[in-house]
Write an enzyme that holds these catalytic residues in place. Sequence first.
Site, short mmCIF file in Angstrom:
data_model
loop_
_atom_site.label_atom_id
_atom_site.label_comp_id
_atom_site.label_asym_id
_atom_site.label_seq_id
_atom_site.Cartn_x
_atom_site.Cartn_y
_atom_site.Cartn_z
N ALA A 151 8.83 -64.98 62.11
CA ALA A 151 7.93 -65.13 63.25
C ALA A 151 6.59 -65.63 62.73
O ALA A 151 6.28 -65.48 61.55
CB ALA A 151 7.77 -63.78 63.93
N GLY A 181 12.27 -63.06 61.12
CA GLY A 181 12.86 -63.75 62.27
C GLY A 181 13.72 -64.93 61.84
O GLY A 181 14.63 -65.33 62.55
N GLU A 216 16.95 -63.52 61.11
CA GLU A 216 17.53 -63.09 62.40
C GLU A 216 18.13 -64.28 63.16
O GLU A 216 19.18 -64.15 63.78
CB GLU A 216 16.46 -62.36 63.22
CG GLU A 216 16.14 -61.00 62.61
CD GLU A 216 14.96 -60.30 63.25
OE1 GLU A 216 13.89 -60.94 63.35
OE2 GLU A 216 15.09 -59.14 63.66
N GLU A 240 9.83 -57.47 56.91
CA GLU A 240 8.85 -57.01 57.93
C GLU A 240 8.10 -55.74 57.52
O GLU A 240 6.92 -55.59 57.83
CB GLU A 240 9.55 -56.78 59.27
CG GLU A 240 9.96 -58.06 59.98
CD GLU A 240 11.34 -58.56 59.59
OE1 GLU A 240 11.86 -58.14 58.54
OE2 GLU A 240 11.90 -59.38 60.35
N1 CAA Z 1 3.63 -66.92 59.85
C1 CAA Z 1 2.47 -67.62 59.79
N2 CAA Z 1 2.02 -68.21 58.66
C2 CAA Z 1 2.78 -68.08 57.56
C3 CAA Z 1 3.99 -67.38 57.55
C4 CAA Z 1 4.42 -66.80 58.77
N3 CAA Z 1 5.57 -66.13 58.86
N4 CAA Z 1 4.50 -67.42 56.29
C5 CAA Z 1 3.65 -68.13 55.55
N5 CAA Z 1 2.60 -68.53 56.31
C6 CAA Z 1 1.47 -69.39 55.89
C7 CAA Z 1 0.62 -68.73 54.83
O1 CAA Z 1 -0.38 -67.91 55.41
C8 CAA Z 1 0.05 -69.93 54.10
O2 CAA Z 1 -1.02 -70.41 54.87
P1 CAA Z 1 -2.28 -71.10 54.16
O3 CAA Z 1 -1.74 -72.28 53.41
O4 CAA Z 1 -3.16 -71.44 55.31
O5 CAA Z 1 -2.87 -70.06 53.27
C9 CAA Z 1 1.18 -70.95 54.18
O6 CAA Z 1 2.01 -70.52 55.26
C10 CAA Z 1 2.02 -71.05 52.92
O7 CAA Z 1 2.46 -69.75 52.57
P2 CAA Z 1 2.47 -69.25 51.06
O8 CAA Z 1 1.21 -69.64 50.39
O9 CAA Z 1 2.83 -67.80 51.09
O10 CAA Z 1 3.65 -70.14 50.47
P3 CAA Z 1 4.73 -69.75 49.37
O11 CAA Z 1 5.54 -70.97 49.18
O12 CAA Z 1 4.09 -69.10 48.20
O13 CAA Z 1 5.67 -68.63 50.04
C11 CAA Z 1 7.03 -67.63 51.74
C12 CAA Z 1 6.49 -68.94 51.11
C13 CAA Z 1 7.96 -66.93 50.75
C14 CAA Z 1 7.79 -68.01 52.96
C15 CAA Z 1 5.84 -66.71 52.06
O14 CAA Z 1 4.88 -67.43 52.79
C16 CAA Z 1 6.18 -65.49 52.87
O15 CAA Z 1 6.67 -64.51 52.34
N6 CAA Z 1 5.91 -65.54 54.19
C17 CAA Z 1 6.04 -64.40 55.08
C18 CAA Z 1 7.46 -64.04 55.35
C19 CAA Z 1 7.55 -62.88 56.31
O16 CAA Z 1 6.96 -61.83 56.11
N7 CAA Z 1 8.31 -63.08 57.38
C20 CAA Z 1 8.48 -62.06 58.37
C21 CAA Z 1 7.56 -62.33 59.51
S1 CAA Z 1 7.66 -61.06 60.71
C22 CAA Z 1 9.01 -61.37 61.63
O17 CAA Z 1 9.69 -62.33 61.43
C23 CAA Z 1 9.25 -60.33 62.70
C24 CAA Z 1 10.47 -60.50 63.47
O18 CAA Z 1 11.45 -59.82 63.23
C25 CAA Z 1 10.51 -61.44 64.61
#
Ligand code: CAA
Length: 703
Positions: free
Chosen positions: A63, A107, A110, A130
Amino acid sequence: MPELVALRRQGPIGVITINNPPVNALSPGVPEGIRAALEAMRGEEAIRAVVLIGGGRTFIAGADIKEFGKITSGEKQRGAGLVPFLLEIEDFPKPVVAAIHGAALGGGLEVALACHHRVAAPSARVGQPEVKLGIIPGAGGTQRLPRLAGVAKATAMCAQGDPIPAEEALQFGIVDRIMDGDLAAGAVEFAQEIAGRGEPPRKTRERGEKLLRDPSNAAILAAAREQAAKKQRGMIAPLKAIDAIEAATKLSFEEGCRAEAALFQECLFSDQSKALIHVFFGERAVAKIPDIPPETAAIAIRQAAIVGAGTMGAGIAMAYANAGIPVILKEVEQQALDGCLARIQKNYSDSVNKGRFTQQWVDERRALIQPSLSYDGFGEADIVVEAVFEGMDLKKQVFAELNKVCKPEAILASNTSSLDIDQIAAATLRPQMVIGHHFFSPANVMRLLEIVRGKATSREVIAASMALARRLGKVGVLVGNCRGFVGNRMYHQYQRQAQFLLEEGARVEEVDGALYKFGMAMGPLAVGDLSGLDVSWRIRKEYRHLEEPGARRPLAADRLCEMGRFGQKTGAGWYRYDESRKPIPDPEVEKLIEQCAREAGIERRKIAPEEIVERTIYGLLNEGARILEEGIALRPVDIDIIFLNGYGFPAYRGGPMWYADTVGLQKVYERIRQFEQLHGALWTPSPLLKQLAEQGKTFAAAG
Ligand code: CAA
Ligand code: NAI
């Protein structure tokens, strides 16, 4: 159809590609785009199956985390979430194959679980992270994942939040096939194969074989709860994730989804979730330095060298080797060098025994560390890290030597924990190349790297240091040059309050207990025993002349050191230690503290845990506010990230400055003023804190 999602047809297969860089988060427009693409193909007879794939570097990272803040602040109404959308995918009459590369997280996984099949590139990772954001999967993840992977695996993934590699996902039935070579082509071929079978699409929610309603589920869930209470102490979300999985084992899919939604909602609006989301963005925000644009030319680091093979030198050498960077490790004495190499060897062997690394990996890393008693090879080093004893004269001498032996474009970094970087830089003819790289012990494990900017440090050196921190697997935080920099300067106030509290009547284990309960990884007195009481004793003696005459200072720590009680390394400090290194409260220490209190004319009293927390934590954050005023930290979030990664501050409280905002700055300010009246000038509120409190603002809004 919105541009975030593209549809192309390849023979009988429709390929839906998500293009929402950088990580294909499910931002508004993405689900709508996928839905529109599916609808376009629903009645198309020529289309027999569908592939859903991510454009760019990843499948779907979940998400859009930014949207959560809008919902909790009331800026945006929470709708039905992703659940109905995923049902539409699952109910699509033609097989839908998710093709995963990069990561399928939250998500994102999911969505993949709602597809009928999943194929993955060998390097892909899948996970439900999450809980790390203080929430739980909110789009059926806790209901579909146990149906595919079994209750035990799903519980571990949802409660601990660590992603797993594709190979493991295959083993647990989360993905159906690993695709070597071109993923899109492989997925299209796979989709054709599935379509060729002519079977109706296989819905994950209808698969019950791994969801056995059997008694072993109760034991799995109980063990997971016990582990969460221990390893994720104080965190709400892991326990809620386990509750949601339990619902999957007892209720229908629809009822389970409703239970998941209620638990998700509870977590989303919790202070813990707001704090952890702040941490997620904070870790990325600290990499952004206002006067150093991302295009700043960074210095390439191919070869490193370290001066001083002591505690820190050993850890730093391993940090470099673990990142694949060859490193020369220089000592003055053979004996010290041998001791250091033996410690490195033992550390690596322990990691192999614990199954953390393979023997081959460790052998390769160990071979990257080249011991030396001379500066031979330093001329090729792109960076040198100095980690000799803490003393200005010695540091200056070493930097003058480095100035002679290193190439002009080499970065010269000092690991000093308290000394003035500008004075050290002045010992060279190239102060623009000098910077502080303040690692934390053990340097191969701790994630924090305080990067100390001297007044002459060049932008290129800072940019290279920030990039290097990331390469070493650390969070680099840029700080200004002052005594103790950010972390140790603030921590000093915290430690000092802990010791005052002892003299005022709290017992050693009461102080540590209250802060442990607050969520700190360890209490301050146990930390002192672990890092060695002699270290700060030596620093106190060196700086005593700078103290204001007559200012109150705690007495017991000096007395313990005079008695040779340096902490764990001497078997006794604030506590006594047995063979197992378990801290045992020591009546001798209580007597000593009572004596110190008498000498200081303090009447001892019973002190409540709440006061212990306020005195220590508010001491910490009042200093943090001063650091902000002085511009030593760039933003409040930089301080938060330092404390979470270097000092065991609980992530679910967001860091000290975020925590202050949560309590309310007016309340914090009023309490600090009361402490000032009771305990004197040490508690004078920082002008910034006063101003923000009076204006009803927060650090976050001001920073
Ligand atoms: N939402 C919004 N922005 C996100 C994002 C997300 N899910 N994931 C990453 N970003 C953004 C970061 O903030 C970053 O932004 P900036 O460049 O402006 O700083 C950019 O994307 C790149 O991210 P990283 O620097 O972290 O890139 P990376 O290549 O080192 O890592 C990644 C990539 C492994 C996907 C890492 O970004 C990550 O772990 N993201 C979060 C994953 C997460 O927690 N997902 C669960 C979300 S909650 C959910 O999904 C609830 C549900 O059940 C519906
Ligand atoms: P240490 O005492 O374990 O090691 C210092 C080593 O430097 C010794 O082995 C000594 O023989 C060697 N040395 C001295 N002069 C040298 C020279 N001219 N050339 C090569 N080697 C030389 O000290 P430690 O704890 O590793 O600390 C090193 C530095 O790191 C200090 O500046 C300290 O303040 C800082 N630091 C220490 C932390 C800790 O927890 N120990 C944490 C963060 C920083």
